[in-house]
Design a protein around this motif. Structure first.
Motif, PDB file in Angstrom:
ATOM      1  N   ASP A  29      18.033 -16.217  30.366  1.00 40.30           N
ATOM      2  CA  ASP A  29      17.232 -15.520  29.627  1.00 40.30           C
ATOM      3  C   ASP A  29      15.739 -15.801  29.698  1.00 40.30           C
ATOM      4  O   ASP A  29      15.018 -14.969  29.239  1.00 40.30           O
ATOM      5  N   ASN A  30      15.481 -16.536  30.623  1.00 44.37           N
ATOM      6  CA  ASN A  30      13.937 -16.604  30.989  1.00 44.37           C
ATOM      7  C   ASN A  30      13.543 -16.631  32.447  1.00 44.37           C
ATOM      8  O   ASN A  30      12.397 -16.562  32.855  1.00 44.37           O
ATOM      9  N   SER A  31      14.523 -16.453  32.993  1.00 46.58           N
ATOM     10  CA  SER A  31      14.130 -16.488  34.948  1.00 46.58           C
ATOM     11  C   SER A  31      15.101 -15.724  35.520  1.00 46.58           C
ATOM     12  O   SER A  31      16.392 -15.777  35.220  1.00 46.58           O
ATOM     13  N   TRP A  32      14.708 -15.000  36.595  1.00 42.81           N
ATOM     14  CA  TRP A  32      15.410 -14.183  37.325  1.00 42.81           C
ATOM     15  C   TRP A  32      14.892 -13.877  38.644  1.00 42.81           C
ATOM     16  O   TRP A  32      13.891 -13.806  38.752  1.00 42.81           O
ATOM     17  N   LEU A  33      15.833 -13.391  39.687  1.00 38.28           N
ATOM     18  CA  LEU A  33      14.954 -12.738  40.941  1.00 38.28           C
ATOM     19  C   LEU A  33      15.115 -11.039  40.564  1.00 38.28           C
ATOM     20  O   LEU A  33      15.830 -10.614  39.833  1.00 38.28           O
ATOM     21  N   LYS A  34      14.046 -10.487  41.100  1.00 36.98           N
ATOM     22  CA  LYS A  34      14.078  -8.931  41.090  1.00 36.98           C
ATOM     23  C   LYS A  34      14.084  -8.638  42.477  1.00 36.98           C
ATOM     24  O   LYS A  34      13.388  -9.024  43.219  1.00 36.98           O
ATOM     25  N   ALA A  35      14.805  -7.556  42.760  1.00 40.69           N
ATOM     26  CA  ALA A  35      14.736  -6.882  44.022  1.00 40.69           C
ATOM     27  C   ALA A  35      14.872  -5.455  43.806  1.00 40.69           C
ATOM     28  O   ALA A  35      15.627  -4.909  43.066  1.00 40.69           O
ATOM     29  N   TYR A  62       9.384 -16.034  35.832  1.00 42.36           N
ATOM     30  CA  TYR A  62       9.848 -17.061  34.746  1.00 42.36           C
ATOM     31  C   TYR A  62       8.787 -16.579  33.423  1.00 42.36           C
ATOM     32  O   TYR A  62       7.854 -16.118  33.459  1.00 42.36           O
ATOM     33  N   LEU A  63       9.613 -16.455  32.452  1.00 38.95           N
ATOM     34  CA  LEU A  63       8.827 -15.927  31.122  1.00 38.95           C
ATOM     35  C   LEU A  63       8.590 -17.271  30.218  1.00 38.95           C
ATOM     36  O   LEU A  63       9.389 -18.100  30.066  1.00 38.95           O
ATOM     37  N   PHE A  64       7.411 -17.290  30.126  1.00 36.64           N
ATOM     38  CA  PHE A  64       6.986 -18.303  29.086  1.00 36.64           C
ATOM     39  C   PHE A  64       7.279 -17.995  27.746  1.00 36.64           C
ATOM     40  O   PHE A  64       7.595 -19.203  26.829  1.00 36.64           O
TER      41      PHE A  64
END
Length: 171
Positions: A29-35, A62-64
């Motif tokens: 819900d708050n972190s991921w990779l983008k490609a 990362y989403l604060f």
């Protein structure tokens, strides 16, 4: 060299803004990779030697909170040479910040770091800036960008274009 010190100063100056007393819990819900990929049209100095730019966009975010994301960005942008000029490229190493107005919808943000230049004599790279505005949902980001690398010897490598990335969630 002055630009390198400027980048280091900015990163160290902004570091207290991102300090956390609590442990960071990375989850889907708050972190991921983008490609994804980018396509653009060179402008400025690059327009004289290239007619098209195609790139790969890689990011870790990362989403604060639901509206503010930070992370690291890299990838590769290839500028296809025209006439008697060879292809050249930019490999950015940057931090980024994004502001999301709603969970699905408009966002804006920017990358700031160093762009390593490949395939060009007399320059290794320089300050890299890449502001973006676009649309996002849980899985996709579609955006317009302006990319500028303020390289050595008064060479600015610039492009305007569009990009798309897919969010690869941590489990």
């Amino acid at each position: 060299m002055k630009k390198t010190f400027l980048i280091i100063g900015i990163v160290l100056g902004l570091n207290p803004l991102f300090g956390q007393e609590e442990d960071i819990d990375l989850n889907a819900d708050n972190s991921w990779l983008k490609a994804g990929i980018t396509a653009g049209v060179p402008v400025g100095d690059a327009d004289d030697v290239s007619s098209f730019a195609l790139g790969l966009d890689l990011r870790g975010q990362y989403l604060f909170n639901p509206n503010l994301g930070v992370g690291i960005a890299s990838g590769y942008s290839n500028y296809f040479g025209e006439d008697d000029y060879d292809d050249f490229g930019i490999v950015p190493v940057a931090g980024f910040i994004r502001y999301y107005f709603t969970p699905d919808g408009l966002f804006f943000g920017t990358d700031l770091g160093y762009g390593f230049v490949t395939g060009v004599d007399d320059t290794d790279g320089g300050l890299y800036v890449n502001p973006q505005i676009g649309y996002h949902n849980r899985d996709w980001n579609f955006y317009a960008y302006y990319q500028n690398t303020f390289a050595e010897n008064d060479v600015d490598i610039q492009a305007v274009g569009v990009g798309v990335t897919y969010n690869i969630r941590f489990q």
